[in-house]
Design a protein around this motif. Structure first.
Motif, mmCIF file in Angstrom:
data_model
loop_
_atom_site.group_PDB
_atom_site.id
_atom_site.type_symbol
_atom_site.label_atom_id
_atom_site.label_comp_id
_atom_site.label_asym_id
_atom_site.label_seq_id
_atom_site.Cartn_x
_atom_site.Cartn_y
_atom_site.Cartn_z
ATOM 1 N N TRP A 132 9.786 31.948 7.375
ATOM 2 C CA TRP A 132 10.135 30.557 7.731
ATOM 3 C C TRP A 132 11.648 30.385 7.757
ATOM 4 C CZ3 TRP A 132 7.213 27.712 10.380
ATOM 5 C CH2 TRP A 132 5.834 27.656 10.175
ATOM 6 N N LYS A 133 12.336 31.036 6.800
ATOM 7 C CA LYS A 133 13.810 30.938 6.792
ATOM 8 C C LYS A 133 14.381 31.541 8.064
ATOM 9 C CE LYS A 133 14.938 30.886 1.903
ATOM 10 N NZ LYS A 133 15.037 31.802 0.770
ATOM 11 N N ASN A 134 13.781 32.640 8.491
ATOM 12 C CA ASN A 134 14.275 33.268 9.717
ATOM 13 C C ASN A 134 14.012 32.380 10.934
ATOM 14 O OD1 ASN A 134 15.624 35.375 11.002
ATOM 15 N ND2 ASN A 134 13.676 36.162 11.777
ATOM 16 N N VAL A 135 12.848 31.740 10.968
ATOM 17 C CA VAL A 135 12.548 30.797 12.047
ATOM 18 C C VAL A 135 13.622 29.704 12.055
ATOM 19 C CG1 VAL A 135 10.960 28.929 12.715
ATOM 20 C CG2 VAL A 135 10.073 31.220 12.234
ATOM 21 N N ASP A 136 13.977 29.211 10.879
ATOM 22 C CA ASP A 136 14.995 28.145 10.817
ATOM 23 C C ASP A 136 16.358 28.652 11.283
ATOM 24 O OD1 ASP A 136 13.160 26.280 9.992
ATOM 25 O OD2 ASP A 136 13.466 26.673 7.866
ATOM 26 N N ARG A 137 16.650 29.910 10.954
ATOM 27 C CA ARG A 137 17.935 30.496 11.407
ATOM 28 C C ARG A 137 17.967 30.575 12.938
ATOM 29 N NH1 ARG A 137 18.269 33.870 6.852
ATOM 30 N NH2 ARG A 137 16.786 35.324 7.738
ATOM 31 N N VAL A 138 16.849 31.015 13.511
ATOM 32 C CA VAL A 138 16.804 31.151 14.968
ATOM 33 C C VAL A 138 16.842 29.763 15.630
ATOM 34 C CG1 VAL A 138 15.416 31.991 16.904
ATOM 35 C CG2 VAL A 138 15.647 33.383 14.878
ATOM 36 N N LEU A 139 16.170 28.788 15.013
ATOM 37 C CA LEU A 139 16.228 27.422 15.561
ATOM 38 C C LEU A 139 17.661 26.911 15.542
ATOM 39 C CD1 LEU A 139 12.971 25.848 14.102
ATOM 40 C CD2 LEU A 139 13.594 26.019 16.513
ATOM 41 N N ASP A 140 18.393 27.287 14.511
ATOM 42 C CA ASP A 140 19.796 26.884 14.423
ATOM 43 C C ASP A 140 20.594 27.563 15.557
ATOM 44 O OD1 ASP A 140 21.951 25.607 13.180
ATOM 45 O OD2 ASP A 140 22.554 27.505 12.267
ATOM 46 N N LEU A 147 12.737 35.370 20.322
ATOM 47 C CA LEU A 147 13.737 36.027 19.463
ATOM 48 C C LEU A 147 13.192 36.407 18.085
ATOM 49 C CD1 LEU A 147 17.203 34.266 19.779
ATOM 50 C CD2 LEU A 147 16.526 36.546 20.547
ATOM 51 N N VAL A 148 12.341 35.554 17.502
ATOM 52 C CA VAL A 148 11.829 35.908 16.166
ATOM 53 C C VAL A 148 10.956 37.157 16.238
ATOM 54 C CG1 VAL A 148 11.921 33.588 15.169
ATOM 55 C CG2 VAL A 148 9.808 34.403 16.173
ATOM 56 N N GLN A 149 10.485 37.437 17.412
ATOM 57 C CA GLN A 149 9.699 38.655 17.638
ATOM 58 C C GLN A 149 10.592 39.908 17.540
ATOM 59 O OE1 GLN A 149 7.876 38.041 21.487
ATOM 60 N NE2 GLN A 149 7.243 40.202 21.592
ATOM 61 N N GLN A 150 11.905 39.712 17.506
ATOM 62 C CA GLN A 150 12.894 40.798 17.479
ATOM 63 C C GLN A 150 12.636 41.810 18.594
ATOM 64 O OE1 GLN A 150 12.187 41.856 13.380
ATOM 65 N NE2 GLN A 150 14.033 40.776 12.759
ATOM 66 N N PRO A 151 12.623 41.326 19.830
ATOM 67 C CA PRO A 151 12.270 42.218 20.937
ATOM 68 C C PRO A 151 13.386 43.215 21.247
ATOM 69 C CG PRO A 151 12.997 40.098 21.794
ATOM 70 C CD PRO A 151 12.997 39.970 20.298
#
Ligand code: ATP
Length: 261
Positions: free
Chosen positions: A121-129, A158-162
Protein backbone atom coordinates in the motif's frame (compact mmCIF):
# COMPACT_ATOMS: atom_id res chain seq x y z
CA UNK A 1 23.95 -4.25 -30.46
CA UNK A 2 23.00 -4.27 -26.77
CA UNK A 3 20.60 -6.56 -24.97
CA UNK A 4 17.70 -7.31 -27.35
CA UNK A 5 14.47 -7.63 -25.37
CA UNK A 6 11.97 -7.70 -28.25
CA UNK A 7 12.66 -9.60 -31.44
CA UNK A 8 9.99 -10.09 -34.10
CA UNK A 9 10.84 -12.03 -37.25
CA UNK A 10 8.49 -11.95 -40.22
CA UNK A 11 5.44 -11.69 -37.93
CA UNK A 12 2.07 -12.19 -39.61
CA UNK A 13 -1.25 -11.72 -37.77
CA UNK A 14 -4.62 -12.07 -39.38
CA UNK A 15 -8.14 -11.55 -38.08
CA UNK A 16 -10.35 -13.80 -40.21
CA UNK A 17 -10.24 -12.17 -43.66
CA UNK A 18 -8.10 -9.16 -42.60
CA UNK A 19 -4.33 -9.46 -42.51
CA UNK A 20 -3.29 -6.92 -39.87
CA UNK A 21 0.47 -7.58 -39.84
CA UNK A 22 2.25 -8.65 -43.00
CA UNK A 23 5.73 -9.90 -42.20
CA UNK A 24 6.96 -7.48 -39.54
CA UNK A 25 10.53 -7.79 -38.26
CA UNK A 26 11.76 -5.57 -35.44
CA UNK A 27 14.46 -5.66 -32.79
CA UNK A 28 14.33 -3.49 -29.68
CA UNK A 29 17.15 -3.03 -27.19
CA UNK A 30 16.63 -2.89 -23.44
CA UNK A 31 15.85 0.65 -22.36
CA UNK A 32 14.98 2.01 -25.80
CA UNK A 33 12.06 4.41 -26.21
CA UNK A 34 10.47 3.80 -29.60
CA UNK A 35 7.64 5.68 -31.27
CA UNK A 36 5.41 3.68 -33.61
CA UNK A 37 3.49 5.92 -35.97
CA UNK A 38 1.33 5.55 -39.04
CA UNK A 39 -2.22 6.08 -40.26
CA UNK A 40 -5.31 4.43 -38.76
CA UNK A 41 -5.44 0.70 -39.44
CA UNK A 42 -1.69 0.44 -40.16
CA UNK A 43 -1.22 -2.39 -37.64
CA UNK A 44 0.36 -0.45 -34.76
CA UNK A 45 -1.88 -1.86 -32.03
CA UNK A 46 -1.61 -5.33 -33.50
CA UNK A 47 2.18 -5.11 -33.26
CA UNK A 48 1.83 -4.42 -29.52
CA UNK A 49 -0.48 -7.40 -29.12
CA UNK A 50 2.20 -9.66 -30.56
CA UNK A 51 4.65 -8.45 -27.91
CA UNK A 52 2.30 -9.29 -25.02
CA UNK A 53 0.95 -12.47 -26.64
CA UNK A 54 -2.60 -11.26 -27.12
CA UNK A 55 -2.33 -11.31 -30.91
CA UNK A 56 -1.73 -14.73 -32.41
CA UNK A 57 0.98 -15.18 -34.99
CA UNK A 58 -0.07 -17.17 -38.02
CA UNK A 59 3.50 -17.02 -39.31
CA UNK A 60 6.89 -15.83 -38.04
CA UNK A 61 8.44 -15.70 -34.59
CA UNK A 62 8.47 -13.43 -31.59
CA UNK A 63 10.88 -13.50 -28.65
CA UNK A 64 10.32 -11.14 -25.74
CA UNK A 65 12.43 -10.82 -22.59
CA UNK A 66 14.43 -13.86 -23.57
CA UNK A 67 11.54 -16.29 -24.14
CA UNK A 68 9.53 -17.28 -27.21
CA UNK A 69 6.08 -15.68 -27.21
CA UNK A 70 3.60 -18.54 -27.07
CA UNK A 71 0.55 -19.62 -25.09
CA UNK A 72 2.74 -21.36 -22.50
CA UNK A 73 4.68 -18.16 -21.73
CA UNK A 74 1.94 -15.57 -22.33
CA UNK A 75 0.67 -15.09 -18.77
CA UNK A 76 4.18 -15.01 -17.29
CA UNK A 77 5.26 -12.50 -19.92
CA UNK A 78 2.31 -10.18 -19.32
CA UNK A 79 3.32 -9.91 -15.66
CA UNK A 80 6.54 -8.32 -16.88
CA UNK A 81 4.88 -5.99 -19.38
CA UNK A 82 2.89 -2.88 -18.48
CA UNK A 83 0.14 -1.84 -20.89
CA UNK A 84 -1.72 1.45 -21.04
CA UNK A 85 -4.40 1.99 -23.67
CA UNK A 86 -6.71 4.92 -24.45
CA UNK A 87 -8.77 6.38 -21.62
CA UNK A 88 -11.97 4.41 -21.06
CA UNK A 89 -15.33 5.47 -19.72
CA UNK A 90 -15.74 3.83 -16.35
CA UNK A 91 -19.16 3.43 -14.74
CA UNK A 92 -19.27 6.15 -12.05
CA UNK A 93 -21.15 3.72 -9.77
CA UNK A 94 -18.21 1.30 -9.65
CA UNK A 95 -17.31 1.13 -5.94
CA UNK A 96 -13.53 0.99 -6.40
CA UNK A 97 -11.21 3.82 -5.40
CA UNK A 98 -8.25 5.12 -7.38
CA UNK A 99 -5.92 3.61 -4.76
CA UNK A 100 -7.54 0.18 -5.08
CA UNK A 101 -7.41 0.37 -8.87
CA UNK A 102 -3.69 1.00 -8.74
CA UNK A 103 -3.22 -1.91 -6.33
CA UNK A 104 -4.68 -4.17 -9.05
CA UNK A 105 -1.31 -3.78 -10.79
CA UNK A 106 0.18 -5.99 -8.09
CA UNK A 107 -2.24 -8.84 -8.59
CA UNK A 108 -0.65 -9.91 -11.86
CA UNK A 109 2.56 -10.68 -10.00
CA UNK A 110 1.13 -11.85 -6.70
CA UNK A 111 -2.15 -13.56 -7.59
CA UNK A 112 -5.75 -12.50 -7.25
CA UNK A 113 -6.25 -13.81 -3.72
CA UNK A 114 -3.19 -12.15 -2.34
CA UNK A 115 -3.85 -9.79 0.58
CA UNK A 116 -1.88 -6.58 0.06
CA UNK A 117 0.76 -5.84 2.66
CA UNK A 118 1.38 -2.51 4.35
CA UNK A 119 4.52 -2.04 2.22
CA UNK A 120 2.57 -2.63 -0.97
CA UNK A 121 0.00 0.00 0.00
CA UNK A 122 2.89 2.36 0.77
CA UNK A 123 4.31 1.67 -2.65
CA UNK A 124 0.92 2.33 -4.27
CA UNK A 125 0.86 5.68 -2.44
CA UNK A 126 4.40 6.46 -3.64
CA UNK A 127 3.42 5.76 -7.24
CA UNK A 128 0.23 7.81 -6.87
CA UNK A 129 2.42 10.66 -5.67
CA UNK A 130 4.73 10.21 -8.68
CA UNK A 131 1.80 10.48 -11.11
CA UNK A 132 0.30 13.41 -9.21
CA UNK A 133 -2.85 11.68 -7.97
CA UNK A 134 -2.31 11.53 -4.20
CA UNK A 135 -5.10 14.02 -3.59
CA UNK A 136 -7.57 11.84 -5.50
CA UNK A 137 -6.54 8.45 -4.12
CA UNK A 138 -9.82 7.81 -2.24
CA UNK A 139 -12.09 8.96 -5.06
CA UNK A 140 -14.08 6.32 -7.01
CA UNK A 141 -12.20 5.47 -10.20
CA UNK A 142 -15.25 6.35 -12.32
CA UNK A 143 -15.19 9.93 -11.00
CA UNK A 144 -11.93 10.94 -12.70
CA UNK A 145 -11.43 13.05 -15.81
CA UNK A 146 -9.89 11.33 -18.84
CA UNK A 147 -6.44 12.76 -18.04
CA UNK A 148 -6.63 11.72 -14.39
CA UNK A 149 -7.82 8.27 -15.38
CA UNK A 150 -4.77 7.90 -17.63
CA UNK A 151 -2.50 8.82 -14.72
CA UNK A 152 -4.16 6.08 -12.68
CA UNK A 153 -3.70 3.62 -15.56
CA UNK A 154 -0.01 4.53 -15.75
CA UNK A 155 0.29 4.12 -11.97
CA UNK A 156 -1.37 0.70 -12.12
CA UNK A 157 1.12 -0.39 -14.78
CA UNK A 158 4.04 1.03 -12.77
CA UNK A 159 3.34 -0.84 -9.53
CA UNK A 160 3.63 -3.98 -11.62
CA UNK A 161 7.32 -2.98 -12.04
CA UNK A 162 7.26 -3.82 -15.74
CA UNK A 163 10.38 -4.35 -17.79
CA UNK A 164 8.55 -3.32 -20.96
CA UNK A 165 6.00 -0.53 -21.18
CA UNK A 166 3.47 -0.61 -24.04
CA UNK A 167 1.61 2.67 -24.51
CA UNK A 168 -1.20 2.54 -27.06
CA UNK A 169 -2.41 6.06 -27.85
CA UNK A 170 -2.34 6.98 -24.14
CA UNK A 171 -3.18 10.60 -24.88
CA UNK A 172 -6.07 10.00 -27.28
CA UNK A 173 -9.40 11.48 -26.18
CA UNK A 174 -7.99 13.72 -23.44
CA UNK A 175 -7.77 17.50 -23.67
CA UNK A 176 -4.56 19.20 -24.91
CA UNK A 177 -3.43 20.32 -21.44
CA UNK A 178 -3.87 16.78 -20.06
CA UNK A 179 -2.06 15.42 -23.14
CA UNK A 180 0.96 17.57 -22.38
CA UNK A 181 0.96 16.50 -18.74
CA UNK A 182 0.72 12.81 -19.59
CA UNK A 183 3.54 13.09 -22.12
CA UNK A 184 5.75 14.84 -19.54
CA UNK A 185 4.92 12.12 -17.03
CA UNK A 186 5.79 9.37 -19.51
CA UNK A 187 9.12 11.05 -20.24
CA UNK A 188 9.84 11.48 -16.52
CA UNK A 189 9.10 7.81 -15.89
CA UNK A 190 11.43 6.75 -18.67
CA UNK A 191 14.22 8.96 -17.41
CA UNK A 192 13.83 7.43 -13.92
CA UNK A 193 13.20 3.75 -14.70
CA UNK A 194 14.59 3.28 -18.24
CA UNK A 195 11.94 0.73 -19.13
CA UNK A 196 11.92 -0.41 -22.73
CA UNK A 197 8.97 1.55 -24.12
CA UNK A 198 6.89 1.27 -27.27
CA UNK A 199 4.68 4.32 -27.75
CA UNK A 200 1.97 4.04 -30.42
CA UNK A 201 0.21 7.03 -31.91
CA UNK A 202 -1.35 8.05 -35.19
CA UNK A 203 -1.22 11.69 -34.07
CA UNK A 204 2.25 13.15 -34.47
CA UNK A 205 1.44 16.03 -32.18
CA UNK A 206 1.44 13.58 -29.30
CA UNK A 207 4.79 12.00 -30.08
CA UNK A 208 7.12 12.33 -27.08
CA UNK A 209 10.37 14.12 -27.86
CA UNK A 210 12.19 11.41 -25.88
CA UNK A 211 11.71 8.90 -28.77
CA UNK A 212 15.09 7.52 -29.78
CA UNK A 213 13.80 5.70 -32.84
CA UNK A 214 10.66 5.89 -34.93
CA UNK A 215 9.00 2.95 -36.64
CA UNK A 216 6.71 4.01 -39.49
CA UNK A 217 3.90 1.55 -40.25
CA UNK A 218 1.68 1.38 -43.27
CA UNK A 219 -0.70 -1.37 -44.44
CA UNK A 220 0.45 -3.89 -41.84
CA UNK A 221 4.14 -3.46 -42.54
CA UNK A 222 7.09 -1.50 -41.24
CA UNK A 223 7.56 0.89 -44.10
CA UNK A 224 10.61 2.71 -42.69
CA UNK A 225 12.44 3.13 -39.41
CA UNK A 226 15.17 5.43 -38.19
CA UNK A 227 16.00 8.38 -36.01
CA UNK A 228 13.31 11.03 -35.51
CA UNK A 229 15.49 13.45 -37.41
CA UNK A 230 15.44 11.16 -40.48
CA UNK A 231 11.81 10.07 -40.20
CA UNK A 232 10.05 13.37 -39.55
CA UNK A 233 10.85 15.00 -42.87
CA UNK A 234 7.94 16.50 -44.78
CA UNK A 235 8.30 14.19 -47.78
CA UNK A 236 8.54 10.99 -45.66
CA UNK A 237 5.42 11.97 -43.70
CA UNK A 238 3.54 12.91 -46.86
CA UNK A 239 4.19 9.44 -48.22
CA UNK A 240 3.37 7.74 -44.91
CA UNK A 241 0.02 9.46 -44.49
CA UNK A 242 -0.60 9.80 -48.23
CA UNK A 243 -1.82 13.32 -47.61
CA UNK A 244 -0.47 16.82 -47.36
CA UNK A 245 1.06 17.33 -43.93
CA UNK A 246 2.51 20.58 -42.75
CA UNK A 247 5.81 20.44 -40.96
CA UNK A 248 6.46 23.67 -39.08
CA UNK A 249 9.45 25.78 -39.89
CA UNK A 250 12.05 25.64 -37.12
CA UNK A 251 10.51 27.08 -33.99
CA UNK A 252 7.12 27.17 -35.70
CA UNK A 253 3.89 25.94 -34.16
CA UNK A 254 2.35 23.87 -36.94
CA UNK A 255 1.47 20.21 -37.08
CA UNK A 256 4.41 18.74 -35.11
CA UNK A 257 5.23 21.35 -32.52
CA UNK A 258 6.65 19.04 -29.90
CA UNK A 259 9.04 17.14 -32.12
CA UNK A 260 11.99 19.19 -31.07
CA UNK A 261 14.65 17.35 -33.06
P1 ATP B 1 -5.46 2.89 -35.18
O1 ATP B 1 -4.44 3.99 -35.29
O2 ATP B 1 -6.74 3.23 -35.85
O3 ATP B 1 -5.66 2.38 -33.79
P2 ATP B 1 -3.71 0.66 -35.85
O4 ATP B 1 -2.56 1.09 -36.72
O5 ATP B 1 -3.43 0.46 -34.42
O6 ATP B 1 -4.91 1.66 -36.07
P3 ATP B 1 -4.74 -2.03 -35.79
O7 ATP B 1 -5.73 -1.73 -34.72
O8 ATP B 1 -3.57 -2.84 -35.45
O9 ATP B 1 -4.26 -0.67 -36.51
O10 ATP B 1 -5.55 -2.73 -36.97
C1 ATP B 1 -4.91 -3.22 -38.13
C2 ATP B 1 -5.96 -3.88 -39.03
O11 ATP B 1 -6.52 -5.02 -38.37
C3 ATP B 1 -7.13 -2.97 -39.35
O12 ATP B 1 -7.51 -3.20 -40.69
C4 ATP B 1 -8.21 -3.41 -38.41
O13 ATP B 1 -9.50 -3.21 -38.95
C5 ATP B 1 -7.93 -4.89 -38.26
N1 ATP B 1 -8.31 -5.40 -36.93
C6 ATP B 1 -7.79 -4.99 -35.75
N2 ATP B 1 -8.34 -5.67 -34.73
C7 ATP B 1 -9.24 -6.53 -35.28
C8 ATP B 1 -10.15 -7.52 -34.76
N3 ATP B 1 -10.20 -7.78 -33.46
N4 ATP B 1 -10.93 -8.19 -35.64
C9 ATP B 1 -10.85 -7.96 -36.97
N5 ATP B 1 -10.01 -7.05 -37.53
C10 ATP B 1 -9.22 -6.35 -36.70
Amino acid sequence: MGDIVISLKDAVVSYREDVALRGVSLEVERGEFIGIIGPNGAGKTTLLTVVNDLGKLVHGQARVLGVPVCRRNGIKLRKRIGYVAQAENIDPRLPISVRETVMVGYYGRLGLFHRPTEDQWKNVDRVLDLVGLSHLSRRPIGHLSGGEYQRAAIARALVQQPEIFLLDEPTASVDPQAQREILSLIQLIHSQYHMTTLFVTHDLETLPSICQRLVLMREGQIWKEGSPGEMLGEEVLRQLYEAGVSVPAEGGSGKFPRCGW
